[in-house]
Design a protein around this motif. Structure first.
Motif, short mmCIF file in Angstrom:
data_model
loop_
_atom_site.label_atom_id
_atom_site.label_comp_id
_atom_site.label_asym_id
_atom_site.label_seq_id
_atom_site.Cartn_x
_atom_site.Cartn_y
_atom_site.Cartn_z
N ALA A 160 0.83 -1.20 0.00
CA ALA A 160 0.00 0.00 0.00
C ALA A 160 0.87 1.26 0.00
N ALA A 161 1.97 1.20 0.73
CA ALA A 161 2.88 2.35 0.77
C ALA A 161 3.48 2.62 -0.61
N ARG A 162 3.88 1.55 -1.29
CA ARG A 162 4.43 1.71 -2.64
C ARG A 162 3.40 2.31 -3.60
N ARG A 163 2.16 1.82 -3.52
CA ARG A 163 1.11 2.33 -4.40
C ARG A 163 0.86 3.82 -4.16
N LEU A 164 0.91 4.22 -2.90
CA LEU A 164 0.65 5.62 -2.57
C LEU A 164 1.77 6.52 -3.09
N LEU A 165 3.01 6.07 -2.96
CA LEU A 165 4.14 6.84 -3.51
C LEU A 165 4.04 6.91 -5.03
N GLU A 166 3.68 5.81 -5.65
CA GLU A 166 3.51 5.80 -7.11
C GLU A 166 2.39 6.75 -7.54
N ASP A 167 1.30 6.78 -6.76
CA ASP A 167 0.20 7.69 -7.06
C ASP A 167 0.66 9.15 -6.96
N ALA A 168 1.44 9.44 -5.93
CA ALA A 168 1.93 10.81 -5.73
C ALA A 168 2.81 11.24 -6.90
N LEU A 169 3.71 10.37 -7.33
CA LEU A 169 4.58 10.69 -8.46
C LEU A 169 3.77 10.82 -9.75
N ALA A 170 2.72 10.02 -9.87
CA ALA A 170 1.90 10.05 -11.08
C ALA A 170 1.13 11.36 -11.20
N VAL A 171 0.54 11.85 -10.10
CA VAL A 171 -0.22 13.10 -10.19
C VAL A 171 0.71 14.29 -10.40
N GLN A 172 1.92 14.19 -9.86
CA GLN A 172 2.90 15.24 -10.13
C GLN A 172 3.26 15.26 -11.61
N GLU A 173 3.53 14.10 -12.17
CA GLU A 173 3.87 14.00 -13.58
C GLU A 173 2.72 14.49 -14.48
#
Length: 281
Positions: A160-173
């Motif tokens: 879940a932590a990995r998914r949340l970090l990936e989500d954060a990077l995705a919305v930034q991108e």
């Protein structure tokens, strides 16, 4: 305007924290701006705080526009961010852009906010391409309360932590200028804040975020139904208001209000004329 998207990015680079509060009406927004808050979020939380719903799902686009416009009329220095309500952006990219555009034209804020990570990056890209700044929102996203099975902490456990970090990077991108992290473990929120170039705004996500947001009725002690664990109460305004309302009721019932000083002293009619009217009718 003092508080802009560019200013928020600059604040993160300089290590200055961003103070954001919810607000839903003109009178309160005037007070919030006077206090120097950087951003007002006209949140779909108004469904609960202003309209009495049990969650945010019934809030409509017209609701958001009406409340946002009231807040925007009060602000000249404070950034006004408007929540996109449930199903105003999930249905299609076209709907997302059209509804965000309507909110900007009629709600008169400076940015919109929408919930979700990688799943809504197409919408974020399209909205920002249309010239509308977007604040993203990940973690405990209230519009997904039925998926989560309640208002629960998100990002617990390694996957879940990995998914949340990936989500954060995705919305930034995708172009978001900031991202709200709600109900996220503090260490994970701090890591996400470190990895992003855009500001993180925490709510129940610890002190490692670049800024914080709270519902103003919660932090003023006005919400008598429920207060989340992450809220710090800065005043007991609810108790003060109740005491004032009670005093008013007592004064009206006893005849103490209105006193002579609360009435207009002069009249165009003489006492004699009023006496004649009394006798006539």
């Amino acid at each position: 305007m003092k508080n802009t998207v560019a200013e928020f990015i600059k604040m993160k680079g300089e290590g200055r924290r961003i103070a954001e509060l919810t607000c839903y009406d003109y009178t309160t927004a005037k007070l919030v701006e006077r206090a120097g808050v950087n951003a007002i979020l006209v949140g779909d939380s108004l469904g609960m705080t202003m309209l009495g719903y049990s969650d945010t799902l019934p809030v409509t686009l017209d609701d958001m526009i009406r409340y946002s416009a009231a807040v925007a009329r009060a602000c000249s220095e404070t950034m006004v961010i408007m929540d996109m309500p449930f199903m105003s952006y999930q249905t299609s990219v076209y709907d997302a852009v059209a509804n965000a555009g309507r909110m900007m034209k009629e709600g008169r804020g400076q940015a919109v906010k929408l919930e979700g990570g990688a799943a809504v990056t197409e919408q974020i890209c399209a909205i920002t391409d249309a010239g509308i700044p977007v604040q993203a929102h990940i973690g405990m996203t209230p519009q997904s309360v039925n998926v989560f099975g309640g208002f629960k902490v998100q990002g617990k456990g390694e996957a879940a932590a990995r998914r949340l970090l990936e989500d954060a990077l995705a919305v930034q991108e995708a172009g978001a200028f900031s991202v709200v992290l709600e109900c996220v473990p503090p260490k994970l929120a701090a890591l996400i804040s470190k990895k992003l170039a855009i500001p993180t705004i925490g709510i129940g996500a610890g002190a490692g975020c670049d800024g914080q947001v709270l519902v103003y009725q919660d932090m003023l002690g006005m919400n008598t139904d429920f207060t989340p664990k992450f809220v710090k109460k800065y005043a007991a305004v609810g108790e003060t208001m109740t005491a004032a309302f009670r005093a008013y009721v007592e004064d009206v019932q006893s005849g103490a209000f209105p006193a002579p000083e609360h009435s207009f002293a002069k009249s165009d009619c003489s006492d004699e004329y009023l006496a004649a009217l009394d006798a006539e009718f």
